[in-house]
Every structure is written in C-alpha cells, then in structure tokens.
Design a protein around this motif. Structure first.
Motif: not given
Lengths: 446, 246
Positions: A244-246, A255-256, A261-262, A276-277
């Motif tokens: 899950t991206a959060s 995003f995490t 963290a990215y 995320t995919a």
C-alpha cells in the motif's frame, strides 16, 4: 512447416531492417496468417514471463519493471516501443529466437493490450500478470468495458500464476475472484491523497458490485472510480493488500510503500499507483531495495507524457490524453498550478484514436480555473471547441485552428504558462509542431 | 421567466458515449435565453417521481449489463411514463433508451428483455457480438417543417424493426438496422435515435425543437426561441458533412 514459417518471418525482419524500416508489427502479421492465427505458439519460451496490461500506464510500468531486472543483471526481452498486440509480440519474439523458435533470455517483460491477454497467454506460459486499471478507452474499438473485462476474467479462471491487481479499482480487483484456487493473487492499493474526494468527480464505469449488483460504497475517490471501495452486501473489496502506498504528498512528491519512502519525479496520483505496482513486482521477485529506489526515483517520461517544451520563453507542458480519465487528470494538474494559463487541445479521430470523439463530453471542463484562453486543433478541432463552450466557457476566448502549426503559433502568441493536451494519434504531430516552433523562435524540449 | 423541467432517468447508469452531454447542452441553450432548465435525476430505487409533471423525459444509452439492471426498474415506472407521454411529455431517447421503449429487446444470447411497449417497434441483437453498426452517421430529418441534416455517431448491435415513423432518412451510415434506409423513431413529442456524439452537440436544431416544444406546452401564444450564436456548432457539423457526404 514451423521452421519454414519462422524462416520466412526472420527474412521479413531482415528485409525491413535493410530498408531501415521498423519491424514492429508486419512480420508478426505475416506469421499470424501463415500459422492460422496461432503465431505465438510457434515459440518455445522457457524463462518466466511478466505481462503488464490495463488501460492507462502500461508503457511506464513495463519500462520500470524491465529496469528492475536489467539493473539486477538479467538478460531481458521487452517490447519497449509498445507493440503490444499478438502480432507485435510475435514480431518481437521472431527477432530473438533461433531457427527452432527457441527464445533465449532470463525473462520476458511484455506490455500487452487488454484485449490480447487471453490469446497471447493461452499460447505462452505466464508467470505474472500485472493489471493496472480499466477505464473507458476507445469504446468503439475495444467494445464495451464489460466485454473486455469478461475476456480477461475468462483467462484468469484457469490462471494460477501471480496476479498483481489494482485493489482500488473494482473493475480490476474483481479478477482476483476469477479463480478461487489461485493462491497468488496480490493487490496493490494507495491511501487517500490530498486531492481525493468523498463523492465521485468524473464519469466512470463500474459503480455496481460485479458479484451481487449492489451499489459500491467508497471511503474516498482518488480519481475517476479509483479509490477505497467496498460492497456493503457481499463484502467485495475486503482483502489485505500486498502493498500500500501511504503518506502521499504530491507537492514534494513523496510516498511510502512497505515502510520505505520513495521520491518519484512525477507528481501525479497515477504515477503513485504505477510505481506501487512496480514496487509490488520488486517485492515479489526480491529485487534489491537499492535498485527499486533507483528505478522509482529516476523514472520520468518523454513522448508527450507530461513533457515540457519551451516556446521562446514560454513553458508548455504536453500530456497525452486518450480517454476522459487522462484528460481530467491533466486538467487537475493544470488547475492545481497557480497563475494564469492557456490550453491547447488537439483532438484527432483517426482509427487508432477510436472514430468516436464523444468521450470528450465525459471530461469535466467546468473546473477550469484561471484559464485565460483555449486553442483547439486536430481533425476534430471544432468538436472540442463546442464541448468546452457548452461547459460554460466564454466562446470569445476559444480559437479554432485545425492546422497544428497555426495552432501552436496562436498559443505562443501571448505570454504565460501553456498546457497542451493531445489524444493518441495527435501526440507525435503535436510534439513535432512544438519542436518546429522552438527551432524557429528559440526554446526547445526540456 | 419561462422554465422547463426535465427528468433524466438512470443518469448514473446509462451514460455511455458522452450521452450525459445532451443535458449539459439543453441547460446551456436554455440558460442563454433566460429559460430556467431544471434537470432532475431518477435512478434505480429512487422514490417514483410524478412523471407527468415533467416537460421532457430523457434516457441515454448504456452497456448491456447496465441495461439489464434497469429494465426491471423501468417496468415499475411503466404506468407513470405512459401517462406522461399521453399527456404530452416529450420523450428523448438515445440508443438503449430507444430500445427499451419498444416491445422487447432480444440480446445476442437470445434472452428477451421486456420493453416498456410505449411504441410498437422491437429490437433484436445479432447472435455474433462482432456484428455492430459502428461509425459516423448523417440523417436528414424534418423538424418544424424544415429539413435538417443531423450528424452523430452510431454504435449498436441491436437491429430495430417495425418502425413506422422514423426520425430521419440515412444519408451516410447504417440507421435502425445494418445499411437501412431510415434511422430512429419520431412523433411530435418523441425523438428516439441511435445517434451519440452526443446527439445534440452538432445539431442545435434538435435541441431547439425540444426546447421550443417544452416552452410552448400549454402556452396561449406561440413562443419563438431567441436565436443563438451557433457558429462553432455549425462549423463543426459542416466539417463532418463535407467529409462524409462529398
């Protein structure tokens, strides 16, 4: 017979190369006819295959996934140019096989058109299928959405490989139930981002539970029908996500996912889902975290996907929009930006676009903010002008210039920030016209 | 100020091919003339409205699955819609909406969906889903005594038969059936057609025919609509007519 067919195919590839032509599709078409439509079954592939499909984002995700493995030192075969129909994939394999049809590589990463997934992978063994999303896209070519989903669903019924699905898209997530025996279904999702809404914002498909017909309820909509959904009656949508991206912040953008963290380069919610995919595939194949970081943080797009140009000293951002979702996203990005701006919309109705342009009426133009002028162009320049006019925009501020060079001249005539939206076959001609302007008046691709 | 009331049925389910745009255009053309245009929506499980209180009922086209969903609900509205139609409420029906108002719709698998039976045509889908009438279409219709060339986009599998009073003569495209002579169904207070595009986007005369009908319902003197600047719409249509008919 098989050898002869491969030989013929290879000769065509060579001839086309000698003529300096791109052998993207033609050899595959010839082989397709020779083999009575079973061209892909000619090939013997022993390595794993990862296929990527969905309406939007296939090319980006395919390229990123390929990079994950290339940087890990694997030898890949990939259809980078997006020849994603069975004939295109066939041409690709022809170039990489020996005379017995054996394909030598560590891995195949194949962008695959939604409607061609069943036909290609009933002939080649698939290790992982990534499905990004299903939106209205070229309805007259693909047929209605439901028919398309049914096709892929039929394939998934007997598929036992890894199925990586967008868990926030009910049209996609439903594939996870096609084969109850498949233990390898994995969902990727994203938590609410700053521009998510509580009610639906744009025309969409799939408001009803595909299993029981109940209206789906949503905690939030990220864009179109993508969001945290659930069926209150049968519970469709209740599953534990694989990843899950959060903490999504598009201003930075960051995003995490999976506690990591990215910092991607592109600041759109689409890109968060796409990446995320990619992160899901990286997790599945145990890719070194450093490599995943590098791929996700460096990925950026050319070819008219949020591509910047300078028209003299005026900055213009071009984005491809082949369906309402893509167009709505660009309008949002445009709106979220401060200051006045002008828009050029290029609309074509060539066969590859879908001959029907009525999808532009599903674009929500009423949200226009600080848009001081609109220029329209393309084979259906007037259609998009009428559409924008009827959304309530002052027709005196709309200029129709079907000729692209004239349209770009018109756009660049005034000062300020520019946005350009072009549909599928309009993108390349629009890029060329923007570049021609820059060559003539200064500026360039940035 | 004159006002008209429209009931847009199943807007959330039958909004394929930009058909929702037709309502945006009706509102736009009314607003330009200072006519108040109220568009209410009705969908499955909403409380049943008083259909006769509306000047116009609009139903758009949808995917097959959605069409099945609504047909059952529509049957429950039959009496109300029938009464409204008989008392002069305008019926504007696109594609699926057009089909569902006939006697029946037989889908590609042979399943019969009962129509509302407002009109006595019926629709049969060919057994192969690949046989569809798809493409740009031009029809010539007569509206208020004037001949009008109407441009749209058709995309339907269903072949509609038994139409006695069609909307227009096909100049280019398929129409009610593959390569047929006529398109749609027409009465003074009914326009039923396969034309998407959306239908009203390039054909202001069609919108104005309906707006004029609605504002003149029960009017003691004939109200003439104030003309609008339709240059963009007319140029848009001309581009297509030049391309398709020349």
């Amino acid at each position: 017979m098989k050898r002869l067919q491969i030989l013929i195919g290879k000769i065509i590839v060579k001839l086309l190369r000698l003529m300096h032509r791109n052998a993207g599709n033609l050899p595959g078409i010839v082989l397709w006819h020779l083999s009575r439509h079973k061209a892909v079954s000619m090939f013997k592939v022993d390595c794993p295959i990862i296929a990527i499909t969905g309406t939007n984002g296939k090319t980006s995700v395919t390229n990123c996934i390929a990079q994950l493995f290339e940087k890990s030192g694997k030898k890949l075969i990939i259809n980078r140019e997006g020849n994603n129909l069975d004939t295109g994939i066939c041409s690709l394999l022809l170039r990489h096989c020996d005379m017995k049809g054996r394909v030598k590589a560590d891995l195949l990463v194949l962008e695959t058109d939604e409607s061609h997934v069943p036909v290609v992978y009933s002939q080649l063994k698939l290790d992982t299928l990534v499905v990004l999303n299903f939106f209205r896209d070229q309805l007259d070519r693909n047929g209605e959405m439901e028919t398309l989903i049914q096709k892929i669903n039929g394939f998934c019924k007997t598929f036992e490989g890894n199925l990586i699905l967008n868990g926030n898209d009910p049209n996609t997530a439903r594939l996870g139930k096609a084969n109850p025996k498949n233990k390898n279904v994995k969902y990727f999702t994203a938590e609410r981002y700053q521009f998510a809404t509580d009610t639906i914002f744009e025309a969409s498909e799939g408001r009803f539970c595909p299993f029981c017909g109940e209206t789906l309820t949503y905690d939030y909509y990220q864009y179109s029908h993508i969001g945290k959904f659930r069926c209150p009656k049968c519970g469709f949508g209740d599953y534990t996500p694989y990843i899950t991206a959060s903490s999504i912040d598009l201003e930075k953008p960051v995003f995490t996912a999976d506690g990591h963290a990215y910092s991607p380069r592109l600041n759109s919610i689409y890109n968060v889902y796409n990446m995320t995919a990619v992160a899901a595939v990286a997790k599945l194949y145990n890719i070194d975290q450093k490599i995943t970081d590098e791929v996700i943080s460096k990925y950026t797009v050319k070819n008219g996907r949020m591509e910047n140009f300078m028209l003299g000293d005026r900055k213009a951002t071009l984005n491809l929009a082949k369906n309402p979702v893509g167009a709505n996203m660009t309008l949002r990005v445009m709106n979220e930006m401060n200051g006045e701006k002008e828009l050029l919309f290029v609309l074509n109705d060539n066969v590859a676009d879908g001959l029907d342009v009525s999808w532009i009426w599903d674009i929500n133009f009423s949200i226009f903010e600080r848009v001081t002028r609109v220029v329209t162009s393309g084979t259906r320049a007037y259609d998009i002008a009428v559409r924008i006019k009827c959304s309530g925009y002052d027709p005196a501020k709309i200029v129709v210039k079907p000729d692209l060079d004239e349209a770009v001249e018109e756009l660049a005539r005034t000062e300020g920030r520019k946005f350009v939206i072009a549909n599928y076959t309009a993108v390349q001609p629009t890029r060329s016209a923007l570049k021609r302007y820059s060559e003539k008046h200064g500026g360039g691709s940035k | 100020m004159k006002s008209i009331k429209i009931l847009h049925m199943y807007a959330d389910m039958l909004d394929l091919y930009g058909d929702g745009g037709n309502m945006e255009i009706m509102k736009y053309r009314c607003a330009k003339r200072g006519i108040e245009c109220q568009v209410d929506s009705y969908s499955i499980n909403s409380p049943k409205p008083d259909f006769s209180s509306y000047d116009l009922i609009y139903i758009g086209g949808g995917a097959d699955l959605e069409q099945q969903h609504i047909s059952e609900d529509l049957m429950k509205c039959r009496e109300g819609i029938m009464k409204a139609y008989k008392s002069g409420t305008f019926q504007f029906l696109i594609c699926g909406g057009y089909q569902l108002m006939g006697k029946f719709y037989r889908d590609a698998d042979g399943n019969e969906i009962k129509g509302l039976g407002l009109f006595d045509y019926h629709t049969v889908a060919p057994s192969s889903r690949k046989l569809r009438c798809i493409g740009n279409i031009v029809i010539r219709a007569e509206l208020d005594g004037k001949s009008v060339d109407i441009v749209g986009f058709e995309n339907h599998g269903g072949q509609t038969k038994g139409v006695k009073t069609p909307f227009g003569k096909v100049l280019c495209g398929n129409g009610n059936c593959a390569s047929s002579e006529f398109e749609g169904y027409f009465e003074k207070n009914v326009i039923a057609t396969y034309l998407h595009g959306p239908c009203l986007s390039k054909n202001p005369e069609v919108s104005d025919y309906m707006i004029s009908y609605c504002v003149n319902r029960g009017a003691s003197e004939k109200i003439t609509l104030q003309p609008l600047d339709d240059k963009l719409e007319n140029d848009c249509r001309k581009v297509m007519l030049d391309r398709l008919l020349k």
